[in-house]
Design a protein around this motif. Sequence first.
Motif, PDB file in Angstrom:
ATOM      1  N   GLY A  33      -5.886   4.021   9.647  1.00 61.12           N
ATOM      2  CA  GLY A  33      -5.463   2.639   9.745  1.00 61.12           C
ATOM      3  C   GLY A  33      -6.264   1.817   8.761  1.00 61.12           C
ATOM      4  N   LEU A  34      -5.829   1.769   7.519  1.00 65.85           N
ATOM      5  CA  LEU A  34      -6.565   1.105   6.449  1.00 65.85           C
ATOM      6  C   LEU A  34      -6.044  -0.301   6.228  1.00 65.85           C
ATOM      7  CD1 LEU A  34      -6.535   4.200   4.074  1.00 65.85           C
ATOM      8  CD2 LEU A  34      -8.420   3.455   5.523  1.00 65.85           C
ATOM      9  N   SER A  35      -6.731  -1.040   5.378  1.00 68.20           N
ATOM     10  CA  SER A  35      -6.379  -2.450   5.181  1.00 68.20           C
ATOM     11  C   SER A  35      -4.970  -2.632   4.631  1.00 68.20           C
ATOM     12  CB  SER A  35      -7.381  -3.105   4.216  1.00 68.20           C
ATOM     13  OG  SER A  35      -8.665  -3.125   4.772  1.00 68.20           O
ATOM     14  N   THR A  36      -4.557  -1.738   3.744  1.00 68.96           N
ATOM     15  CA  THR A  36      -3.255  -1.899   3.097  1.00 68.96           C
ATOM     16  C   THR A  36      -2.287  -0.777   3.418  1.00 68.96           C
ATOM     17  OG1 THR A  36      -4.048  -0.766   1.108  1.00 68.96           O
ATOM     18  CG2 THR A  36      -4.291  -3.166   1.183  1.00 68.96           C
ATOM     19  N   MET A  37      -2.702   0.162   4.260  1.00 66.05           N
ATOM     20  CA  MET A  37      -1.856   1.319   4.520  1.00 66.05           C
ATOM     21  C   MET A  37      -2.139   1.900   5.898  1.00 66.05           C
ATOM     22  SD  MET A  37      -1.590   4.873   2.328  1.00 66.05           S
ATOM     23  CE  MET A  37      -1.078   4.044   0.821  1.00 66.05           C
ATOM     24  N   ALA A  38      -1.089   2.402   6.548  1.00 60.96           N
ATOM     25  CA  ALA A  38      -1.237   3.144   7.799  1.00 60.96           C
ATOM     26  C   ALA A  38      -0.548   4.486   7.611  1.00 60.96           C
ATOM     27  CB  ALA A  38      -0.613   2.382   8.960  1.00 60.96           C
ATOM     28  N   LYS A  39      -1.251   5.556   7.954  1.00 62.38           N
ATOM     29  CA  LYS A  39      -0.704   6.890   7.740  1.00 62.38           C
ATOM     30  C   LYS A  39      -1.158   7.792   8.880  1.00 62.38           C
ATOM     31  CE  LYS A  39      -1.039   8.541   3.564  1.00 62.38           C
ATOM     32  NZ  LYS A  39      -1.617   9.204   2.350  1.00 62.38           N
ATOM     33  N   GLY A  40      -0.197   8.425   9.568  1.00 65.52           N
ATOM     34  CA  GLY A  40      -0.536   9.325  10.657  1.00 65.52           C
ATOM     35  C   GLY A  40       0.168   8.943  11.945  1.00 65.52           C
ATOM     36  N   HIS A 100       3.009   1.095   3.858  1.00 65.85           N
ATOM     37  CA  HIS A 100       2.288   0.049   3.154  1.00 65.85           C
ATOM     38  C   HIS A 100       2.526  -1.235   3.951  1.00 65.85           C
ATOM     39  CE1 HIS A 100       1.570   2.489  -0.459  1.00 65.85           C
ATOM     40  NE2 HIS A 100       2.779   2.990  -0.242  1.00 65.85           N
ATOM     41  N   LYS A 101       1.577  -2.155   3.906  1.00 69.79           N
ATOM     42  CA  LYS A 101       1.700  -3.360   4.729  1.00 69.79           C
ATOM     43  C   LYS A 101       2.600  -4.394   4.054  1.00 69.79           C
ATOM     44  CE  LYS A 101      -1.156  -1.603   7.694  1.00 69.79           C
ATOM     45  NZ  LYS A 101      -2.456  -2.150   8.038  1.00 69.79           N
ATOM     46  N   GLU A 102       3.838  -3.971   3.773  1.00 67.25           N
ATOM     47  CA  GLU A 102       4.793  -4.872   3.120  1.00 67.25           C
ATOM     48  C   GLU A 102       6.207  -4.498   3.540  1.00 67.25           C
ATOM     49  OE1 GLU A 102       5.974  -6.465  -1.371  1.00 67.25           O
ATOM     50  OE2 GLU A 102       4.609  -4.759  -1.125  1.00 67.25           O
ATOM     51  N   ALA A 103       6.967  -5.471   4.043  1.00 67.64           N
ATOM     52  CA  ALA A 103       8.353  -5.226   4.474  1.00 67.64           C
ATOM     53  C   ALA A 103       9.224  -4.960   3.250  1.00 67.64           C
ATOM     54  CB  ALA A 103       8.857  -6.433   5.261  1.00 67.64           C
ATOM     55  N   PRO A 104      10.379  -4.312   3.448  1.00 68.67           N
ATOM     56  CA  PRO A 104      10.952  -3.836   4.712  1.00 68.67           C
ATOM     57  C   PRO A 104      10.419  -2.452   5.079  1.00 68.67           C
ATOM     58  CG  PRO A 104      12.492  -3.439   2.958  1.00 68.67           C
ATOM     59  CD  PRO A 104      11.320  -4.140   2.321  1.00 68.67           C
ATOM     60  N   ASN A 164       6.895  -0.769  -2.816  1.00 72.01           N
ATOM     61  CA  ASN A 164       7.462  -2.100  -3.015  1.00 72.01           C
ATOM     62  C   ASN A 164       8.817  -2.152  -2.314  1.00 72.01           C
ATOM     63  OD1 ASN A 164       9.652  -1.350  -5.062  1.00 72.01           O
ATOM     64  ND2 ASN A 164       7.785  -0.590  -6.072  1.00 72.01           N
ATOM     65  N   PRO A 165       9.355  -3.342  -2.056  1.00 70.36           N
ATOM     66  CA  PRO A 165      10.628  -3.468  -1.336  1.00 70.36           C
ATOM     67  C   PRO A 165      11.781  -2.734  -2.003  1.00 70.36           C
ATOM     68  CG  PRO A 165       9.495  -5.580  -1.383  1.00 70.36           C
ATOM     69  CD  PRO A 165       8.715  -4.666  -2.280  1.00 70.36           C
ATOM     70  N   GLY A 166      11.819  -2.742  -3.333  1.00 72.74           N
ATOM     71  CA  GLY A 166      12.899  -2.067  -4.039  1.00 72.74           C
ATOM     72  C   GLY A 166      12.900  -0.571  -3.780  1.00 72.74           C
ATOM     73  N   GLU A 167      11.725   0.042  -3.820  1.00 74.56           N
ATOM     74  CA  GLU A 167      11.632   1.481  -3.573  1.00 74.56           C
ATOM     75  C   GLU A 167      12.038   1.808  -2.135  1.00 74.56           C
ATOM     76  OE1 GLU A 167       8.534   5.026  -4.670  1.00 74.56           O
ATOM     77  OE2 GLU A 167       7.671   3.231  -3.733  1.00 74.56           O
ATOM     78  N   THR A 168      11.630   0.963  -1.194  1.00 76.88           N
ATOM     79  CA  THR A 168      11.983   1.192   0.210  1.00 76.88           C
ATOM     80  C   THR A 168      13.502   1.155   0.404  1.00 76.88           C
ATOM     81  OG1 THR A 168       9.911   0.169   0.930  1.00 76.88           O
ATOM     82  CG2 THR A 168      11.658   0.363   2.569  1.00 76.88           C
ATOM     83  N   LYS A 169      14.161   0.195  -0.211  1.00 74.56           N
ATOM     84  CA  LYS A 169      15.624   0.096  -0.082  1.00 74.56           C
ATOM     85  C   LYS A 169      16.320   1.283  -0.730  1.00 74.56           C
ATOM     86  CE  LYS A 169      15.579  -4.925   0.331  1.00 74.56           C
ATOM     87  NZ  LYS A 169      15.830  -6.230  -0.313  1.00 74.56           N
TER      88      LYS A 169
END
Length: 239
Positions: free
Chosen positions: A180-187, A202-206, A223-228
């Motif tokens: 549980g890191l400042s900019t990322m959660a993994k696990g 990553h701590k950024e929607a969506p 980034n949002p574009g990659e997520t979409k």
Amino acid sequence: MAILIGIQLIVIVLFSLLGWAIRVKKNYGLISGFVTRSKTEQAELIKNGYPQKTGSLLIYTAVGMLILLPLAFTSFSFVTELQFGFMLVFLMGGFIYLSKYEVSSKRKRSYWISSTLFVVIVGFVSVLTYLGYEKYELIVKDESFEVTGLYGEVWKFENVDKVELMEDMPEVTWKINGFGLSTMAKGEFKVKGYGKSLLFLHKEAPYVYIRVNDQHLFLNGGNPGETKEWYDELSKSID
């Protein structure tokens, strides 16, 4: 963030009280192993200033963490890592320095033990931090998809029940096994309304939510574009 700030405040208060009790009130028994020393060694340690400087080290560590605490209220992304990184390096480096105030017969051994522990622990934490921040990728194949990196797996599309694009991430209530890191959660984390879930965030929607094999999976890209793009690829593959 509020929980992390609370933990930092508890650590600051704890170090301050311990340092004050040792340095000012002379409760040297609070130092690990001090009460098991012989009276002769205890007297030499006090004469050398070892317990007094141990108390000062704890107080200085608390002061340093307190100075860094306001960063939590800024846009700086790595507050937690900086806070606890400072605590680890300053505290363990301080114990290496304190070796020079050990009893003369144990000074060299204390120095090497402290130095070895410093290298091993800092190295171990550095590797864990690297693995936590290691970039993960979504790889979509003909019959399955894979999330790469630590905690990554391969899932078959035939077992996917749902894929959804979310603008708001449900509340993450507890870390089970992960980073549980400042900019990322993994696990593995507990997510409100979903229970035990696997996160690559990553701590950024969506966010992309996937239910597969009765498992809840949340992920997004850098980034949002990659997520979409990931969502579109997954949606097409299960249609």
